[in-house]
Design a protein around this motif. Sequence first.
Motif, PDB file in Angstrom:
ATOM      1  N   LYS A  55      61.150  42.465  33.459  1.00 59.86           N
ATOM      2  CA  LYS A  55      62.540  42.800  33.130  1.00 59.86           C
ATOM      3  C   LYS A  55      63.406  42.890  34.395  1.00 59.86           C
ATOM      4  O   LYS A  55      64.630  42.793  34.320  1.00 59.86           O
ATOM      5  N   SER A  56      62.751  43.080  35.552  1.00 51.91           N
ATOM      6  CA  SER A  56      63.480  43.230  36.811  1.00 51.91           C
ATOM      7  C   SER A  56      63.408  41.984  37.681  1.00 51.91           C
ATOM      8  O   SER A  56      64.310  41.725  38.473  1.00 51.91           O
ATOM      9  N   THR A  57      62.327  41.244  37.571  1.00 49.95           N
ATOM     10  CA  THR A  57      62.182  39.989  38.321  1.00 49.95           C
ATOM     11  C   THR A  57      61.252  39.067  37.551  1.00 49.95           C
ATOM     12  O   THR A  57      60.254  39.515  36.971  1.00 49.95           O
ATOM     13  N   GLN A  58      61.588  37.799  37.539  1.00 47.51           N
ATOM     14  CA  GLN A  58      60.732  36.790  36.929  1.00 47.51           C
ATOM     15  C   GLN A  58      60.069  35.948  38.003  1.00 47.51           C
ATOM     16  O   GLN A  58      59.557  34.872  37.731  1.00 47.51           O
ATOM     17  N   ASN A  59      60.073  36.486  39.209  1.00 50.53           N
ATOM     18  CA  ASN A  59      59.590  35.733  40.359  1.00 50.53           C
ATOM     19  C   ASN A  59      58.467  36.474  41.086  1.00 50.53           C
ATOM     20  O   ASN A  59      58.268  36.277  42.282  1.00 50.53           O
ATOM     21  N   SER A  60      57.757  37.354  40.365  1.00 50.29           N
ATOM     22  CA  SER A  60      56.624  38.041  40.985  1.00 50.29           C
ATOM     23  C   SER A  60      55.472  37.055  41.190  1.00 50.29           C
ATOM     24  O   SER A  60      55.355  36.050  40.479  1.00 50.29           O
ATOM     25  N   VAL A  61      54.635  37.340  42.170  1.00 49.80           N
ATOM     26  CA  VAL A  61      53.489  36.486  42.491  1.00 49.80           C
ATOM     27  C   VAL A  61      52.235  37.335  42.410  1.00 49.80           C
ATOM     28  O   VAL A  61      52.194  38.456  42.937  1.00 49.80           O
ATOM     29  N   HIS A  62      51.203  36.812  41.762  1.00 55.30           N
ATOM     30  CA  HIS A  62      49.988  37.580  41.516  1.00 55.30           C
ATOM     31  C   HIS A  62      48.792  36.838  42.115  1.00 55.30           C
ATOM     32  O   HIS A  62      48.382  35.796  41.610  1.00 55.30           O
ATOM     33  N   LEU A  63      48.273  37.376  43.215  1.00 59.79           N
ATOM     34  CA  LEU A  63      47.114  36.796  43.874  1.00 59.79           C
ATOM     35  C   LEU A  63      45.860  37.355  43.207  1.00 59.79           C
ATOM     36  O   LEU A  63      45.582  38.557  43.294  1.00 59.79           O
ATOM     37  N   ILE A  64      45.111  36.500  42.526  1.00 59.35           N
ATOM     38  CA  ILE A  64      44.029  36.942  41.651  1.00 59.35           C
ATOM     39  C   ILE A  64      42.665  36.611  42.250  1.00 59.35           C
ATOM     40  O   ILE A  64      42.420  35.482  42.684  1.00 59.35           O
ATOM     41  N   THR A  65      41.785  37.589  42.268  1.00 61.22           N
ATOM     42  CA  THR A  65      40.414  37.339  42.717  1.00 61.22           C
ATOM     43  C   THR A  65      39.675  36.463  41.702  1.00 61.22           C
ATOM     44  O   THR A  65      39.974  36.482  40.510  1.00 61.22           O
ATOM     45  N   THR A  66      38.707  35.710  42.188  1.00 64.41           N
ATOM     46  CA  THR A  66      37.924  34.822  41.323  1.00 64.41           C
ATOM     47  C   THR A  66      36.430  35.079  41.505  1.00 64.41           C
ATOM     48  O   THR A  66      35.612  34.166  41.445  1.00 64.41           O
ATOM     49  N   PHE A  67      36.087  36.375  41.701  1.00 65.92           N
ATOM     50  CA  PHE A  67      34.703  36.726  42.017  1.00 65.92           C
ATOM     51  C   PHE A  67      34.029  37.593  40.956  1.00 65.92           C
ATOM     52  O   PHE A  67      32.907  38.063  41.156  1.00 65.92           O
ATOM     53  N   ASP A  68      34.701  37.839  39.827  1.00 67.31           N
ATOM     54  CA  ASP A  68      34.108  38.681  38.787  1.00 67.31           C
ATOM     55  C   ASP A  68      32.801  38.084  38.295  1.00 67.31           C
ATOM     56  O   ASP A  68      32.646  36.858  38.224  1.00 67.31           O
ATOM     57  N   SER A  69      31.885  38.954  37.907  1.00 65.63           N
ATOM     58  CA  SER A  69      30.553  38.468  37.532  1.00 65.63           C
ATOM     59  C   SER A  69      29.977  39.203  36.327  1.00 65.63           C
ATOM     60  O   SER A  69      28.785  39.098  36.057  1.00 65.63           O
ATOM     61  N   GLY A  70      30.812  39.924  35.583  1.00 71.14           N
ATOM     62  CA  GLY A  70      30.299  40.682  34.445  1.00 71.14           C
ATOM     63  C   GLY A  70      30.754  40.119  33.121  1.00 71.14           C
ATOM     64  O   GLY A  70      31.532  39.163  33.047  1.00 71.14           O
ATOM     65  N   GLY A  71      30.264  40.728  32.029  1.00 66.75           N
ATOM     66  CA  GLY A  71      30.674  40.367  30.677  1.00 66.75           C
ATOM     67  C   GLY A  71      30.432  38.909  30.362  1.00 66.75           C
ATOM     68  O   GLY A  71      29.468  38.291  30.835  1.00 66.75           O
ATOM     69  N   SER A  72      31.338  38.334  29.558  1.00 67.92           N
ATOM     70  CA  SER A  72      31.184  36.927  29.175  1.00 67.92           C
ATOM     71  C   SER A  72      31.451  36.002  30.353  1.00 67.92           C
ATOM     72  O   SER A  72      31.013  34.844  30.351  1.00 67.92           O
ATOM     73  N   THR A  73      32.157  36.497  31.383  1.00 68.90           N
ATOM     74  CA  THR A  73      32.379  35.694  32.587  1.00 68.90           C
ATOM     75  C   THR A  73      31.056  35.342  33.248  1.00 68.90           C
ATOM     76  O   THR A  73      30.890  34.246  33.788  1.00 68.90           O
ATOM     77  N   ALA A  74      30.099  36.268  33.208  1.00 68.11           N
ATOM     78  CA  ALA A  74      28.788  36.011  33.811  1.00 68.11           C
ATOM     79  C   ALA A  74      28.105  34.816  33.151  1.00 68.11           C
ATOM     80  O   ALA A  74      27.467  33.992  33.823  1.00 68.11           O
ATOM     81  N   GLU A  75      28.235  34.708  31.833  1.00 65.87           N
ATOM     82  CA  GLU A  75      27.632  33.594  31.107  1.00 65.87           C
ATOM     83  C   GLU A  75      28.270  32.269  31.532  1.00 65.87           C
ATOM     84  O   GLU A  75      27.572  31.268  31.744  1.00 65.87           O
ATOM     85  N   LEU A  76      29.583  32.268  31.682  1.00 66.54           N
ATOM     86  CA  LEU A  76      30.270  31.045  32.106  1.00 66.54           C
ATOM     87  C   LEU A  76      29.879  30.652  33.529  1.00 66.54           C
ATOM     88  O   LEU A  76      29.606  29.477  33.807  1.00 66.54           O
ATOM     89  N   ARG A  77      29.844  31.618  34.429  1.00 63.37           N
ATOM     90  CA  ARG A  77      29.538  31.310  35.824  1.00 63.37           C
ATOM     91  C   ARG A  77      28.084  30.882  35.993  1.00 63.37           C
ATOM     92  O   ARG A  77      27.780  30.014  36.810  1.00 63.37           O
ATOM     93  N   LYS A  78      27.205  31.474  35.204  1.00 65.51           N
ATOM     94  CA  LYS A  78      25.779  31.122  35.282  1.00 65.51           C
ATOM     95  C   LYS A  78      25.547  29.673  34.898  1.00 65.51           C
ATOM     96  O   LYS A  78      24.770  28.960  35.540  1.00 65.51           O
ATOM     97  N   HIS A  79      26.224  29.217  33.857  1.00 68.56           N
ATOM     98  CA  HIS A  79      25.968  27.873  33.341  1.00 68.56           C
ATOM     99  C   HIS A  79      26.805  26.786  34.012  1.00 68.56           C
ATOM    100  O   HIS A  79      26.401  25.625  34.036  1.00 68.56           O
TER     101      HIS A  79
END
Length: 398
Positions: A55-79
């Motif tokens: 509502k205040s800015t539409q130009n925010s930037v989000h630097l996202i980590t790509t190292f998660d290893s739990g939950g269903s993400t673990a299944e995707l990364r494993k295969h």
Amino acid sequence: MKLNLCIKLNFMKNPAQLTPWLTGKHVNRQSQSGPSILFISGGSALTSFCHTLTKSTQNSVHLITTFDSGGSTAELRKHFNIPAIGDIRSRLITLANDSLPEIRHLANLLNYRFPHQAKPQNLKIELEHILTGEHILTQKLPLGLLNFIQHTLQSFFERKPANFKLNGASIGNLCLVGCYFSHDKNLDSCIEVFSELLDIKGKILPVLDDDYHLVAELESGSKICGQHLITGKEVNPIASPVKNLFLTQDLLFHTPQQPKTSQKVIDQIMQADLICYPPGSFYTSVIANLLVSGVAEAIHENPCPKVFLPNTTADPEQLGMNLTDMLSQLNQLGKCTKLKILLDEKDSSYPFSTQVDSLNCGSEIIKLDLISPHSQPFYDTKKVVDALLNLIPDIKAK
């Protein structure tokens, strides 16, 4: 399971065509306005801020980590040996333009998870209903958007091994992986497609487009490999403070590595009007971004304000730490010695000492009214967003 889909791969590779085609509205994301506040965080702690932020800015930037290893993400990364995409999916949805019904329907579908305890045959049937448009979450999707979802899911299932488990899998994650492979394993291109489809109010950048894992060395001398084993959410919290954190591709010998981020990430950091280390899992969500070469250097080179918002509730990763310890980590790894620390003026909600010793004299503590009665013990998102905007020189001067 094959479907004759009318959407073609070469059409999908031109995301600029997709949003007008699906919604009937011409979206010009280049015209998004407001200051560029860059958040160094990949976790879910920032989710509650995003709706207020847009509502205040539409130009925010989000630097996202790509190292998660739990939950269903673990299944995707494993295969598939891919970077983690779960936090990217989550942030895409929180920044989506939910004023459009088509986008709300898409977001609901991307958020959906297959039941954890369902039998394989029931999961197969539910998947078939999604692919044929008979599922309750697909019935209101425009035909073109349904075809796009079908295409990305088909791309995924053409590559999935027979022993892949759908239990708990997020539809959004499966679609992102399918899109990732359709775009020659280019995560930025994949994010851009979904950013257009969801008409997100901001920018999302993966800190690294490669398959790396986090390793924590504890003061006890032991090593823990894997984000989900460090954060204390899926397993018991760590019993000894973190001494060191590094990245590795070597899951057997845990050889430390320091991969380099993209020029696109560096450019976005350099162009930011304010850089914020927000609340979240301190090591696996915030510090993890600083382990990638080029990130800390760009933060240091940008003269804009740098702000730290400490957690207001206990973080298992911060075992034995006080505010001075946190600042030391951010100063050392982030190459930033003049942090502005935003604290609530009541100073009673923090689960650690907020006293700062002389080693961090370059930091500035700013105490404001940041926690309201209805938000406690968490920050009031409106108060925090206003505080961040007021720290940007050009805005403060207006």
